[in-house]
Design a protein around this motif. Structure first.
Motif, PDB file in Angstrom:
ATOM      1  N   ILE A  33       0.883  -1.173   0.000  1.00 15.52           N
ATOM      2  CA  ILE A  33       0.000   0.000   0.000  1.00 15.52           C
ATOM      3  C   ILE A  33       0.916   1.217   0.000  1.00 15.52           C
ATOM      4  CG2 ILE A  33      -1.951   1.158   1.089  1.00 15.52           C
ATOM      5  CD1 ILE A  33      -2.499  -1.471   2.599  1.00 15.52           C
ATOM      6  N   LYS A 184      -9.635  -1.913   6.517  1.00 22.61           N
ATOM      7  CA  LYS A 184      -9.526  -3.376   6.647  1.00 22.61           C
ATOM      8  C   LYS A 184      -9.647  -4.056   5.282  1.00 22.61           C
ATOM      9  CE  LYS A 184     -11.278  -3.408  11.377  1.00 22.61           C
ATOM     10  NZ  LYS A 184     -12.455  -3.670  12.255  1.00 22.61           N
ATOM     11  N   GLU A 187      -6.322  -3.449   3.464  1.00 24.61           N
ATOM     12  CA  GLU A 187      -5.279  -4.302   4.021  1.00 24.61           C
ATOM     13  C   GLU A 187      -5.456  -5.752   3.587  1.00 24.61           C
ATOM     14  OE1 GLU A 187      -5.903  -3.263   8.066  1.00 24.61           O
ATOM     15  OE2 GLU A 187      -4.664  -1.443   7.949  1.00 24.61           O
ATOM     16  N   VAL A 209      -2.525   3.098   6.996  1.00 22.03           N
ATOM     17  CA  VAL A 209      -2.652   1.998   6.036  1.00 22.03           C
ATOM     18  C   VAL A 209      -1.436   1.788   5.134  1.00 22.03           C
ATOM     19  CG1 VAL A 209      -5.167   2.193   5.988  1.00 22.03           C
ATOM     20  CG2 VAL A 209      -3.820   3.406   4.271  1.00 22.03           C
ATOM     21  N   CYS A 210      -0.575   2.799   4.980  1.00 21.11           N
ATOM     22  CA  CYS A 210       0.497   2.712   3.975  1.00 21.11           C
ATOM     23  C   CYS A 210       1.835   2.324   4.588  1.00 21.11           C
ATOM     24  CB  CYS A 210       0.638   4.045   3.237  1.00 21.11           C
ATOM     25  SG  CYS A 210      -0.864   4.560   2.383  1.00 21.11           S
ATOM     26  N   GLN A 211       2.636   1.610   3.798  1.00 21.03           N
ATOM     27  CA  GLN A 211       3.982   1.243   4.247  1.00 21.03           C
ATOM     28  C   GLN A 211       5.035   2.244   3.770  1.00 21.03           C
ATOM     29  OE1 GLN A 211       2.291  -1.622   2.353  1.00 21.03           O
ATOM     30  NE2 GLN A 211       1.215  -1.794   4.298  1.00 21.03           N
TER      31      GLN A 211
END
Length: 510
Positions: A33, A184, A187, A209-211
């Motif tokens: 993400i 959710k 993910e 939510v993001c890496q």
């Protein structure tokens, strides 16, 4: 990179007189993400249009799983496994969920003569079952809430076996609980190997939510593949705007003199609302979606019919017979649905600014263009319109600059009471800071301002007092020294001891 699912390699895009993108390069891994960040006008939308086949790059190439692609149309991108979910959902309201999911590539039978609706609904139900089986594929898309319509777009991408999904501001109209549900789903998609490009101005969501993140500014990448776990949000914001944004302190300009008295105001959605608004005051209104916040502003602006109650301005009772009466009384509304209710997209920014006050610039039906332009130049400089192009169509400006033009509209109309409904929805962090300063500056000049916002930090940042609404009534009134998110939320959902008739009502749906 050989291990990347998606790679942009030296992408440039030239329009007549404008270089929108310059040598943009970054990669997205399988199941990642990846946040794509930047202020409005940074080039994010242009890049996503290249990815989705709407634009072709002037230079560079897009690689999917190591293979270079030159998309000539959106269908080519779709066939390569790329799906785009727009901020303004691309759906046909009168069609069913299943029909929207198969829009552009319907399943047919009898040699393509008849659409196979039963098979479309069966396949749509299969795709929806993995993320939200409660959505009926035979229901009209218009009957769904915005969050459910977002889910339909994601299911449509799954139906197309998309391995890359780009999401442009997917939560701009969602409540916090709806965002939790969407997070959710995102993910789960990533865990299944789908790569997500996530565009948002909401830093808390990005870090949730993001890496990794790529930051753009002025059509260039200023930071690629940034590890968000080890990077502070302040550093990302500074990259986006090109300067350090400092946390501003609130300065109150409220006086003791009351400009507006509202007593027992009722419409079909609000009941027995009473409060005072002072000259120079910024009054915040908080509450859950459906609590009556927007309806209160619409009633004061004459857009919704008032069934009972009294509104007094400077001691004179106002007959709220419609928007014209409210405008004549000095009330100006910045509506929640800016693009649908706030602007005429194809007209210039000057024309949009002058909408409620055109008679001021016309004699015998003829507009004095020089006087109109003089006024527009003064007011649009005052609100810092960027770019300063008065004849440009307003829909070509960023959301923040559209808001500035609407503020200038009410200054041109001589409005003293300004109603801001979600003033920073869908605009970037730099523009937010400018809007906050504009609100405070208007209060300093003696304007009375009411601000409705779903973002509690925003309400607390700009307000002298906050009214919390629940079920169409005022549940609490909080002074500045009582502000905190927990207190506001507890009054909004009805778990705190609060004043007002809202205490005995059922809690609204979140």
């Amino acid at each position: 990179m050989a291990s990347s699912r998606l790679a942009f390699e030296n992408i440039s895009k030239q329009f007549p007189g404008v270089k929108a993108l310059s040598e943009v390069s970054f990669d997205v891994a399988p199941g990642e993400i990846h946040a794509l960040l930047g202020e409005n006008g940074a080039g994010k939308s242009t890049l996503l249009r290249i990815l989705s086949g709407v634009f072709r790059p002037t230079e560079g190439e897009v690689k999917v799983d190591g293979t270079a692609h030159h998309f000539r149309k959106p269908e080519s991108a779709r066939q390569a496994g790329i799906a785009m979910i727009h901020q303004e959902l691309q759906q046909v309201p009168h069609l069913t969920v299943a029909q929207n999911m198969f829009l552009g590539h319907s399943l047919t039978r009898f040699g393509g003569v008849i659409v196979n609706r039963r098979e479309q609904e069966r396949r749509a139900a299969e795709a929806l079952a993995t993320i939200d089986p409660s959505i009926n594929p035979g229901a009209p898309i218009s009957s769904l809430k915005v969050a459910q319509r977002q889910v339909v777009e994601i299911a449509r991408a799954l139906l197309d076996r998309a391995k890359i999904i780009a999401m442009d501001e997917p939560t701009s109209s969602l409540t916090p609980s709806e965002f939790d549900r969407l997070a959710k789903i995102i993910e789960a998609l990533a865990a299944g190997g789908v790569s997500i490009i996530y565009v948002s101005h909401k830093m808390d969501e990005v870090f949730r939510v993001c890496q990794r993140a790529t930051v753009m500014r002025d059509g260039k990448v200023v930071g690629a593949g940034i590890d968000l776990e080890n990077t502070a949000s302040e550093a990302i914001i500074a990259m986006m705007v090109g300067r350090q944004l400092t946390a501003d302190e609130h300065h109150s300009h409220a006086t003791d003199s009351v400009s507006v008295e509202v007593r027992n105001l009722c419409t079909h959605r609000i009941r027995d609302v009473s409060f005072d608004l002072r000259n120079g005051e910024v009054l915040g209104v908080a509450g859950l979606v459906g609590s009556g916040r927007t309806e209160l502003l619409r009633a004061l602006a004459g857009a919704d019919r008032v069934t009972s109650g009294i509104v007094t301005i400077d001691g004179t009772a106002l007959a709220l017979s419609g928007p014209r009466a409210a405008i004549a009384a000095g009330i100006g509304l910045l509506p929640e649905e800016r693009k649908r209710e706030g602007i005429i997209p194809g007209r210039s920014v000057v024309s949009n600014m002058a909408l409620p006050s055109m008679s001021r610039f016309a004699k015998a039906g003829i507009i004095n263009q020089s006087e109109l332009r003089r006024c527009a130049e003064d007011l649009l400089k005052r609100v810092n319109l960027k770019p300063f192009q008065l004849d440009r169509q307003i829909n070509l400006f960023s959301g923040g600059n559209q808001q500035k033009a609407i503020i200038a509209r009410w200054l041109a109309a001589g409005s003293r009471i300004l109603l801001f409904d979600e003033p920073t929805r869908g605009i970037d962090v730099g523009a937010k800071s400018e809007i906050y300063h504009l609100i405070e500056g208007l209060a300093a000049e003696g304007h009375s301002v009411i601000v409705v916002s779903s973002e509690l930090p925003e309400v607390m940042r700009v307000s002298d007092r906050v009214l919390v609404m629940r079920n169409g009534a005022i549940a609490a009134e909080l002074r500045r020294d009582e502000f905190n998110e927990e207190t506001i939320v507890s009054h909004a959902v009805g778990t705190a001891d609060s004043r007002g008739a809202g205490d005995q009502q059922e809690q609204p749906h979140v």
